[in-house]
Design a protein around this motif. Structure first.
Motif, mmCIF file in Angstrom:
data_model
loop_
_atom_site.group_PDB
_atom_site.id
_atom_site.type_symbol
_atom_site.label_atom_id
_atom_site.label_comp_id
_atom_site.label_asym_id
_atom_site.label_seq_id
_atom_site.Cartn_x
_atom_site.Cartn_y
_atom_site.Cartn_z
ATOM 1 N N SER A 231 0.844 -1.208 0.000
ATOM 2 C CA SER A 231 0.000 0.000 0.000
ATOM 3 C C SER A 231 0.873 1.250 0.000
ATOM 4 O O SER A 231 1.680 1.449 0.909
ATOM 5 C CB SER A 231 -0.920 -0.001 1.225
ATOM 6 O OG SER A 231 -1.802 -1.089 1.186
ATOM 7 N N GLY A 232 0.720 2.065 -1.025
ATOM 8 C CA GLY A 232 1.466 3.307 -1.077
ATOM 9 C C GLY A 232 2.949 3.154 -1.314
ATOM 10 O O GLY A 232 3.717 4.078 -1.047
ATOM 11 N N SER A 235 3.892 5.550 -6.607
ATOM 12 C CA SER A 235 2.764 6.079 -7.379
ATOM 13 C C SER A 235 2.506 5.290 -8.655
ATOM 14 O O SER A 235 1.470 5.475 -9.296
ATOM 15 C CB SER A 235 3.036 7.545 -7.743
ATOM 16 O OG SER A 235 4.243 7.658 -8.487
ATOM 17 N N SER A 243 -6.318 -5.783 -0.495
ATOM 18 C CA SER A 243 -5.229 -6.072 0.437
ATOM 19 C C SER A 243 -5.706 -6.993 1.558
ATOM 20 O O SER A 243 -6.903 -7.234 1.738
ATOM 21 C CB SER A 243 -4.690 -4.775 1.046
ATOM 22 O OG SER A 243 -5.502 -4.348 2.134
ATOM 23 N N SER A 428 -4.371 6.998 -11.865
ATOM 24 C CA SER A 428 -4.389 7.769 -10.619
ATOM 25 C C SER A 428 -5.491 8.816 -10.580
ATOM 26 O O SER A 428 -5.776 9.376 -9.514
ATOM 27 C CB SER A 428 -3.041 8.463 -10.408
ATOM 28 O OG SER A 428 -1.994 7.521 -10.332
ATOM 29 N N SER A 446 -3.532 5.018 -2.586
ATOM 30 C CA SER A 446 -2.451 4.105 -2.214
ATOM 31 C C SER A 446 -2.126 3.113 -3.322
ATOM 32 O O SER A 446 -1.145 2.373 -3.225
ATOM 33 C CB SER A 446 -2.840 3.333 -0.958
ATOM 34 O OG SER A 446 -3.993 2.542 -1.213
ATOM 35 N N ASP A 448 -4.228 0.743 -4.012
ATOM 36 C CA ASP A 448 -5.031 -0.427 -3.659
ATOM 37 C C ASP A 448 -6.367 -0.421 -4.398
ATOM 38 O O ASP A 448 -6.911 0.634 -4.738
ATOM 39 C CB ASP A 448 -5.310 -0.456 -2.153
ATOM 40 C CG ASP A 448 -4.072 -0.808 -1.346
ATOM 41 O OD1 ASP A 448 -3.199 -1.501 -1.882
ATOM 42 O OD2 ASP A 448 -3.994 -0.390 -0.173
#
Length: 476
Positions: A231-232, A235, A243, A428, A446, A448
């Motif tokens: 997660s994160g 980018s 998750s 994004s 993130s 996800d």
């Protein structure tokens, strides 16, 4: 159960595991529905050399193919072998004919379908993506993922392509090895024609490769890596699989509200990022919901003993056992299932979603509840179960569905802006949405997937050859 009986059950389970493993591998190769590996994290079996993982540039290039060489040689037809030679010599018409004949004989071959679509493109302009899979160490999981990629490629190329430009796929075999994955990621990143990546398989492998992709501003979407560590992480790193936090929360709620139990023992593998992630997230969820972890047992310990561990869990007041096993510890999880002999209810992550659990776990696994990302029977309104079955002549697993979603996301991104940075910006964007096998595809900041998991339960049934099957639990 006496210690003598517990030991006898353990020995019997080991003998059954050895005797039946070969038959399970054959069945899984011929069907698409239930995965042969278990979790998307470690190896199930290996037909690759062991030793130093670092490889020469030439060795790495031998692990990538758009059709000039076979990466899946097992059961390859003479037509498929001839097609690869034809592609290598630039004779695309002959390759097309041979691959079509090979697929008529074996419709369930995703490598052949990918190479067929690539051959149809020939030397035309195309957009290229890569699919990184663990062919050398988990052939079944690799083919499951490739089926999703191949289906998406086949559909888009037969329906106008991407604004008129067809999609080409390069397959990469990383053996689910972090070191090899890093080298493959570098080779992919250095190929300017490759605009996006689907992969990798295990969380450890994806974490290793993600550093390279991030440095080179190349989008990678994993359909199978669930560790919260991703997660994160960057980018450019996304995933279509929810998750471990989603799975952990669903299992905790089921235990507290449906089973009406509060005390649980956890079995996990400390050598796996996935297993540790699921264990930690489940622990947090259970305490947050008012439950209690009474004990933890590590499959990775050399002295792990299923009979003694189950006995200890019960003695410490466990009312439920949760198996956070991964593919390399599926046999230990099966020993726990059989030693338990249905005394305590069982919960599990997607690591237990395997043919072995049905084949060897059998009656002992009945009523076990698992959290998985997707199930073919869970959404009867979706077209994907029918279209995939028509294409592959078999039911497909959650890995195929989420690999399909990863490919669809890249296709939509390519349609918006067919550059590496353009795809990242598209995925994004707050308004990004695509329709996949498992419903709308949207990503959180993130990277996800914002999607719930599906709970399934083991029940007697005839959808598999084992007399048991995974059935979706509705209303949760």
């Amino acid at each position: 159960m006496s210690q003598k009986n517990e030991t006898a059950v353990l020995v019997l389970s080991l003998l059954i595991t050895i005797a039946l493993a070969g038959a399970g591998i054959w069945w899984l190769t011929s069907r698409g529905g239930i995965p042969g590996g278990s979790s998307p994290e470690n190896q199930t079996f290996s037909n690759s050399p062991t030793g130093n993982s670092l490889q020469s540039e030439q060795q790495i290039q031998q692990r990538l193919s758009a059709g000039k060489k076979l990466l899946i040689s097992e059961k390859a037809s003479t037509k498929k072998q001839a097609a690869v030679e034809a592609i290598a010599s630039g004779n695309y018409n002959a390759a097309i004919s041979d691959l079509e004949a090979s697929l008529q004989a074996n419709r369930n071959d995703p490598e052949a379908l990918i190479y067929l679509n690539n051959a149809r493109i020939g030397n035309q302009k195309s957009y290229t993506i890569a699919a990184a899979v663990p062919i050398g160490t988990d052939i079944n999981a690799a083919q499951e993922i490739l089926r999703g990629v191949a289906q998406a490629q086949n559909e888009i190329n037969q329906n106008g392509s991407i604004n008129g430009t067809p999609l080409k796929v390069v397959i990469a075999n990383d053996d689910n090895n972090p070191e090899i994955a890093s080298q493959i990621a570098s080779a992919i990143a250095n190929n300017s024609e490759i605009l996006g990546v689907i992969g990798h398989f295990g969380s450890d492998t994806t974490l290793a490769a993600s550093k390279i992709y991030q440095q080179n501003q190349l989008v990678a979407i994993s359909p199978t890596s669930t560790s919260v560590q991703l997660s994160g992480v960057g980018s450019n790193i996304f995933r279509t699989v929810p998750s471990d936090r989603f799975a952990a929360n669903a299992l905790s709620r089921y235990m507290l509200t449906k089973l009406q139990k509060q005390k649980v023992a956890i079995f996990f593998n400390s050598a796996s990022s996935y297993s540790k992630s699921l264990k930690d997230e489940f622990t947090t969820a259970v305490y947050g919901d008012g439950g209690q972890i009474v004990s933890e047992f590590d499959f990775a310990k050399g002295n792990f003993n299923a009979a003694e561990s189950v006995k200890s869990a019960i003695a410490q007041g466990a009312e439920v056992m949760m198996l956070a096993s991964n593919s390399s510890t599926i046999d230990q999880a099966l020993q726990v299932v059989q030693v338990n002999a249905k005394r305590l209810p069982l919960l599990a992550g997607d690591g237990a979603y395997s043919a072995k659990m049905l084949q060897i776990g059998g009656a002992g696994a009945t009523d076990m509840v698992l959290a998985v990302p997707w199930h073919i029977l869970a959404d009867p309104q979706s077209n994907f179960p029918q279209t995939s079955k028509q294409l592959w002549n078999a039911e497909v697993s959650w890995r195929t569905a989420l690999a399909y979603d990863a490919a669809i996301a890249l296709i939509v991104g390519l349609g918006r802006n067919p550059t590496r940075t353009g795809i990242q910006q598209a995925l994004s964007a707050s308004d990004f949405s695509a329709t996949g096998a498992s419903g709308p595809i949207r990503f959180l900041p993130s990277g996800d997937r914002n999607r719930a998991v599906q709970l399934v339960i083991v029940k007697p049934g005839n959808r598999t050859s084992y007399g048991y099957e995974f059935v979706p639990i509705s209303g949760l």
